[in-house]
Scaffold this motif. Structure first.
Motif, mmCIF file in Angstrom:
data_model
loop_
_atom_site.group_PDB
_atom_site.id
_atom_site.type_symbol
_atom_site.label_atom_id
_atom_site.label_comp_id
_atom_site.label_asym_id
_atom_site.label_seq_id
_atom_site.Cartn_x
_atom_site.Cartn_y
_atom_site.Cartn_z
ATOM 1 N N PHE A 79 -24.772 40.378 21.936
ATOM 2 C CA PHE A 79 -25.451 39.076 21.936
ATOM 3 C C PHE A 79 -25.572 38.543 20.511
ATOM 4 O O PHE A 79 -25.259 37.382 20.234
ATOM 5 N N ASN A 80 -26.022 39.410 19.616
ATOM 6 C CA ASN A 80 -26.313 38.926 18.252
ATOM 7 C C ASN A 80 -25.066 38.684 17.412
ATOM 8 O O ASN A 80 -25.094 37.888 16.476
ATOM 9 N N ARG A 81 -23.981 39.374 17.750
ATOM 10 C CA ARG A 81 -22.769 39.210 16.934
ATOM 11 C C ARG A 81 -21.738 38.271 17.564
ATOM 12 O O ARG A 81 -20.883 37.740 16.858
ATOM 13 N N VAL A 82 -21.809 38.100 18.893
ATOM 14 C CA VAL A 82 -20.775 37.294 19.560
ATOM 15 C C VAL A 82 -21.383 36.135 20.364
ATOM 16 O O VAL A 82 -21.044 34.975 20.147
ATOM 17 N N VAL A 83 -22.268 36.469 21.304
ATOM 18 C CA VAL A 83 -22.742 35.432 22.229
ATOM 19 C C VAL A 83 -23.476 34.322 21.483
ATOM 20 O O VAL A 83 -23.115 33.139 21.603
ATOM 21 N N ALA A 84 -24.492 34.695 20.720
ATOM 22 C CA ALA A 84 -25.300 33.652 20.053
ATOM 23 C C ALA A 84 -24.494 32.873 19.014
ATOM 24 O O ALA A 84 -24.434 31.641 19.070
ATOM 25 N N PRO A 85 -23.836 33.568 18.066
ATOM 26 C CA PRO A 85 -23.173 32.783 17.006
ATOM 27 C C PRO A 85 -21.893 32.090 17.456
ATOM 28 O O PRO A 85 -21.590 31.000 16.976
ATOM 29 N N ALA A 142 -28.824 30.603 14.631
ATOM 30 C CA ALA A 142 -30.252 30.762 14.313
ATOM 31 C C ALA A 142 -30.910 31.808 15.214
ATOM 32 O O ALA A 142 -31.902 32.434 14.816
ATOM 33 N N ILE A 143 -30.386 32.002 16.425
ATOM 34 C CA ILE A 143 -31.022 32.990 17.317
ATOM 35 C C ILE A 143 -30.309 34.339 17.258
ATOM 36 O O ILE A 143 -30.633 35.254 18.012
ATOM 37 N N ALA A 144 -29.303 34.461 16.402
ATOM 38 C CA ALA A 144 -28.581 35.732 16.264
ATOM 39 C C ALA A 144 -29.316 36.626 15.280
ATOM 40 O O ALA A 144 -29.488 36.262 14.118
ATOM 41 N N ASP A 145 -29.745 37.768 15.747
ATOM 42 C CA ASP A 145 -30.497 38.698 14.903
ATOM 43 C C ASP A 145 -29.539 39.798 14.430
ATOM 44 O O ASP A 145 -29.381 40.837 15.080
ATOM 45 N N ALA A 146 -28.918 39.542 13.301
ATOM 46 C CA ALA A 146 -27.903 40.475 12.792
ATOM 47 C C ALA A 146 -28.509 41.839 12.487
ATOM 48 O O ALA A 146 -27.876 42.879 12.694
ATOM 49 N N ALA A 147 -29.760 41.835 12.014
ATOM 50 C CA ALA A 147 -30.405 43.109 11.667
ATOM 51 C C ALA A 147 -30.623 43.954 12.918
ATOM 52 O O ALA A 147 -30.499 45.190 12.894
ATOM 53 N N ASP A 148 -30.953 43.291 14.032
ATOM 54 C CA ASP A 148 -31.158 44.048 15.270
ATOM 55 C C ASP A 148 -29.834 44.636 15.770
ATOM 56 O O ASP A 148 -29.793 45.766 16.261
ATOM 57 N N ALA A 149 -28.754 43.858 15.646
ATOM 58 C CA ALA A 149 -27.430 44.386 16.019
ATOM 59 C C ALA A 149 -27.083 45.598 15.169
ATOM 60 O O ALA A 149 -26.612 46.628 15.678
ATOM 61 N N ASP A 150 -27.337 45.491 13.883
ATOM 62 C CA ASP A 150 -27.039 46.613 12.980
ATOM 63 C C ASP A 150 -27.888 47.833 13.335
ATOM 64 O O ASP A 150 -27.392 48.970 13.343
ATOM 65 N N ALA A 151 -29.171 47.585 13.639
ATOM 66 C CA ALA A 151 -30.067 48.700 13.984
ATOM 67 C C ALA A 151 -29.617 49.377 15.272
ATOM 68 O O ALA A 151 -29.644 50.610 15.388
ATOM 69 N N ALA A 152 -29.187 48.571 16.249
ATOM 70 C CA ALA A 152 -28.718 49.146 17.510
ATOM 71 C C ALA A 152 -27.512 50.045 17.270
ATOM 72 O O ALA A 152 -27.435 51.173 17.778
ATOM 73 N N GLU A 153 -26.587 49.548 16.472
ATOM 74 C CA GLU A 153 -25.365 50.323 16.221
ATOM 75 C C GLU A 153 -25.653 51.575 15.379
ATOM 76 O O GLU A 153 -25.108 52.644 15.636
ATOM 77 N N ARG A 154 -26.540 51.417 14.416
ATOM 78 C CA ARG A 154 -26.804 52.517 13.467
ATOM 79 C C ARG A 154 -27.764 53.555 14.057
ATOM 80 O O ARG A 154 -27.535 54.762 13.941
ATOM 81 N N ASP A 155 -28.820 53.089 14.752
ATOM 82 C CA ASP A 155 -29.903 54.001 15.141
ATOM 83 C C ASP A 155 -29.823 54.455 16.597
ATOM 84 O O ASP A 155 -30.335 55.523 16.929
ATOM 85 N N ASP A 156 -29.257 53.641 17.476
ATOM 86 C CA ASP A 156 -29.345 53.950 18.905
ATOM 87 C C ASP A 156 -28.006 54.312 19.549
ATOM 88 O O ASP A 156 -27.958 55.175 20.428
ATOM 89 N N LEU A 157 -26.945 53.656 19.136
ATOM 90 C CA LEU A 157 -25.642 53.960 19.747
ATOM 91 C C LEU A 157 -25.217 55.417 19.531
ATOM 92 O O LEU A 157 -24.732 56.064 20.470
#
Ligand SMILES: N[C@@H](CCC(=O)N[C@@H](CS)C(=O)NCC(=O)O)C(=O)O
Length: 222
Positions: free
Chosen positions: A109-115, A122-137
């Protein structure tokens, strides 16, 4: 039968691949997130994709839809009958729909859908995308790395099932938007999932998504 949804949704892609494997012809009506289309809204009470219409019957939710398709289509089933296998298939389906989708949604959503698709950076939260990939995936892929079968094997039983299709589907979204190639770090997962995504049931839809995304990226927005 009419399937409402965009194949960029892992839930919709799961249904498209499942139907192809079961030899069910679907007419895919592409819709947007929260689409106001009255026929879609009538078939999907929560306005979520996918939704299926088969004559005077309609049903939403990917798991409900594939359960219906498996029941009505002739031929070998992709949801086994025996209690243990059936339960395990639904466990994998739930794992895909919650764990994999949960992380994938934050990235996609944050890297493709929103932007790109919604043209609303403005609604794309790049930091959340990074956190998901770094901390949870990594936690989820490390689990899969331990439990996936050898290449050519299946998650449940001795043949392809809904489990393989459901778990493979969100990987297409990772491929579309992961900042580092996940396959390098999880070779067993890659060796299991790649042949599933190369099956004709997935390959056509993945190819058209990849081409559309390249086009959208090329012009900076949908
Ligand atoms: N449990 C549902 C989830 C469907 C879902 O969340 N779809 C998303 C797209 S990936 C959606 O339509 N979201 C719109 C919204 O939440 O308003 C299923 O398996 O079909």
């Amino acid at each position: 039968m009419i399937l409402y949804g965009s194949s960029f949704s892992p839930f919709v892609r799961k249904v498209i691949a499942f139907a192809a494997e079961r030899g069910v012809a679907l007419e895919n009506k592409a819709i947007l997130l929260g689409d106001p289309d009255p026929a879609f809204r009538a078939a999907s009470p929560l306005a979520k994709m996918p939704a299926l219409v088969d004559g005077d019957f309609s049903i939403a939710d990917s798991t409900a839809i594939v359960t219906y398709l498996d029941g009505v289509a002739p031929g070998a089933k992709l949801i086994p009958e025996t209690p243990r296998e059936r339960a395990t298939v639904y466990w994998w389906d739930e794992f895909a729909d919650t764990e994999l989708f949960g992380v994938g949604r934050r990235m996609f959503f944050n890297r493709v859908v929103a932007p790109l698709f919604q043209r609303n950076p403005a609604i794309a939260d790049a930091a959340d995308a990074d956190a998901a990939e770094r901390d949870d995936l990594p936690r989820i892929l490390a689990y899969l790395e331990d439990v996936v079968p050898e290449p050519g094997g299946w998650l449940v039983g001795s043949s392809l099932s809904l489990a393989d299709i459901a778990v493979a589907s969100p990987f297409v979204n990772f491929d579309h938007c992961a900042s580092s190639p996940w396959a390098d770090a999880y070779p067993r997962v890659a060796a299991w999932v790649r042949p599933i995504l190369a099956r004709p049931s997935f390959a056509g839809v993945v190819d058209s998504e990849t081409r559309l995304l390249a086009k959208v990226r090329g012009r900076g927005a949908a």
